[in-house]
Design an enzyme around this catalytic site. Structure first.
Site, PDB file in Angstrom:
ATOM      1  CE  LYS A  42      -4.423  -1.551   1.783  1.00 52.74           C
ATOM      2  NZ  LYS A  42      -4.211  -2.975   2.197  1.00 52.74           N
ATOM      3  CD  GLU A  94     -12.210   4.469   2.499  1.00 54.34           C
ATOM      4  OE1 GLU A  94     -12.228   5.698   2.214  1.00 54.34           O
ATOM      5  OE2 GLU A  94     -11.841   3.585   1.697  1.00 54.34           O
ATOM      6  CB  SER A 111      -0.070  -8.161  -1.012  1.00 48.47           C
ATOM      7  OG  SER A 111      -0.851  -9.011  -0.186  1.00 48.47           O
TER       8      SER A 111
HETATM    9  C1  LIG Z   1      -5.039  -4.034   1.740  1.00 45.58           C
HETATM   10  C2  LIG Z   1      -4.333  -5.279   1.471  1.00 45.58           C
HETATM   11  C3  LIG Z   1      -4.714  -6.146   0.426  1.00 45.58           C
HETATM   12  C4  LIG Z   1      -5.931  -5.923  -0.422  1.00 45.58           C
HETATM   13  O1  LIG Z   1      -5.906  -4.795  -1.230  1.00 45.58           O
HETATM   14  P1  LIG Z   1      -5.737  -4.876  -2.810  1.00 45.58           P
HETATM   15  O2  LIG Z   1      -6.106  -3.503  -3.251  1.00 45.58           O
HETATM   16  O3  LIG Z   1      -6.673  -5.912  -3.316  1.00 45.58           O
HETATM   17  O4  LIG Z   1      -4.331  -5.211  -3.094  1.00 45.58           O
HETATM   18  C5  LIG Z   1      -3.943  -7.279   0.182  1.00 45.58           C
HETATM   19  N1  LIG Z   1      -2.861  -7.560   0.936  1.00 45.58           N
HETATM   20  C6  LIG Z   1      -2.472  -6.762   1.954  1.00 45.58           C
HETATM   21  C7  LIG Z   1      -1.267  -7.148   2.737  1.00 45.58           C
HETATM   22  C8  LIG Z   1      -3.184  -5.600   2.254  1.00 45.58           C
HETATM   23  O5  LIG Z   1      -2.786  -4.825   3.274  1.00 45.58           O
END
Ligand SMILES: *Cc1c(COP(=O)(O)O)cnc(C)c1O
Length: 407
Positions: free
Chosen positions: A94, A116, A383
């Site tokens: 993010k 938010e 992610s």
């Molecule tokens: C917020 C988040 C997601 C989901 O958000 P996407 O916009 O679908 O990528 C996935 N993995 C992590 C670690 C997150 O913090």
């Protein structure tokens, strides 16, 4: 055959095929048009591009490595690789788009970033970017989530952000969205609403994707260097869809690379309110200012959604995903809570990497592919890291996996 231009969408009105666009009140449209114009100009500006890539390198710690998960590969019989977005500053992907949005807001002369947050992950990444760039930051959060996600609330406040509780209705993410939108409409001139995924009205799905495309661009080069070729498969979890679009974007034209998006089927895919598998179970509709697949109840309101991974429970999905689904370029499938938690422990215990429960959905899908006979390489977009999830896992799954719950 589709050519490149089908993928470098959206068109000028922000449409990916029939999806996307901007369905918002007229008085806001003027302001959003300014953001679009400013973004289109700034992304061509070498000084901006340089500033952002310096921050990616020296602040976020990019490029994030690709790791060949040899133990997992041996166990499941195919080569599995991880793109380590969990190693970024703040622990997830993010920060890539939050920094981009913060820099853009600053260049536009805005004073405050607002957003938010559900579990607080977007809030923390945005508060981080705001602190660095020198902007105020208001984060709207449901009162219930504030209690549940207390460590992230403290983090945001340490970083200098104001956390504003949403106290109506169920006091969770949906109410936080309402409250943030209300707060934004009061003063859209000095505030910048930094959307947390590839969702919302144009230009956000495009802009957030562009900021996240660093993930795919790096991954392509790194994978080629490591193996001499492209991966056969790429797997990413899909909430709003930003980490998935980020890694997919570099490979859309490489038809030999199969792309897999993984949605959360939660506790029960066949019961409303018990999953958040938007593309799998949803229908096209309009919500939160854009058209996409979405989960609606009988009244046409956003459906209650659920996943063990709070970052994945969103009742719509980025419009480019809807488009890629209809084109058949990306295969969307789903993983339930139990499978995700199993993969969470598998990766932790076999590779010494504790993934975010969101990312564990992608890991689980890769494992399932291997079990079902896939023998090509699989690159997973990891992610985020799972530090935020350890108390929850100990409390709810500790017994089953031999983790003491002393909370
Ligand atoms: C917020 C988040 C997601 C989901 O958000 P996407 O916009 O679908 O990528 C996935 N993995 C992590 C670690 C997150 O913090």
């Amino acid at each position: 055959m589709k050519n490149t231009f089908d993928y470098v969408l959206p068109n000028e009105q922000g449409f990916f095929g029939e999806y996307g666009g901007s369905f918002i009140p007229e008085q806001l449209q003027t302001i959003i048009d300014e953001i679009t114009a400013a973004y289109l100009e700034i992304r061509q500006d070498p000084a901006f591009v340089e500033e952002l890539s310096e921050l990616y390198r020296h602040y976020v710690g990019r490029p994030s490595p690709i790791f060949h998960a040899r133990n997992l590969s041996a166990k499941y019989g195919t080569d599995i690789y991880l793109k380590r977005e969990d190693l970024n500053h703040t622990g997830a992907h993010k920060i890539n788009h939050c920094l981009g949005e913060a820099l853009l807001a600053k260049k536009m002369g805005k004073q405050k970033l607002i957003a938010e947050t559900g579990a607080g992950q977007h809030g923390v990444a945005l508060a981080t970017a705001a602190a660095l760039v020198g902007l105020e930051c208001d984060i709207y959060m449901g009162e219930v989530d504030i209690k549940k996600e207390h460590p992230n609330v403290v983090r945001m406040q340490i970083l200098g952000a104001k956390v504003i509780p949403a106290t109506h209705g169920r006091k969770t993410l949906k109410e936080a969205v309402d409250a943030a939108f209300e707060g934004y409409v009061k003063d859209p001139v000095t505030q910048f609403y930094a959307i947390g995924s590839v969702v919302g009205p144009h230009p956000f799905p495009m802009m957030v994707r562009d900021f996240q495309s660093i993930v795919g661009n790096e991954a392509k080069e790194q994978f080629m260097e490591m193996t001499g070729g492209l991966p056969d498969n790429i797997v990413a979890c899909v909430g709003g869809g930003s980490n998935a679009m980020g890694i997919f974007s570099a490979f859309l034209d490489d038809k030999a690379v199969a792309l897999h998006g993984v949605e959360p089927s939660g506790r029960n895919l066949d019961e409303d309110g018990e999953h958040a598998a938007t593309i799998t179970k949803g229908q096209p509709g309009i919500m939160h200012g854009f058209k996409s697949y979405m989960l609606q109840d009988a009244q046409g309101e956003p459906m209650e959604v659920y996943s063990v991974a709070s970052g994945l429970d969103y009742p719509s999905v980025g419009p480019q995903h809807s488009y890629l689904k209809d084109l058949g370029r990306v295969q969307y499938s789903h993983i339930n809570d139990a499978e995700a938690i199993d993969a969470f422990f598998d990766l932790s215990r076999m590779e010494g990497i504790i993934p975010a429960i969101e990312s564990a959905h992608a890991v689980a899908h890769a494992i399932r592919m291997a079990k079902e006979g896939e023998r090509g390489t699989i690159l997973i977009n990891l992610s985020g890291r799972g530090d935020k999830d350890i108390d929850f896992v100990a409390e709810n799954y500790g017994k089953q996996y031999g983790v003491m719950n002393i909370l």
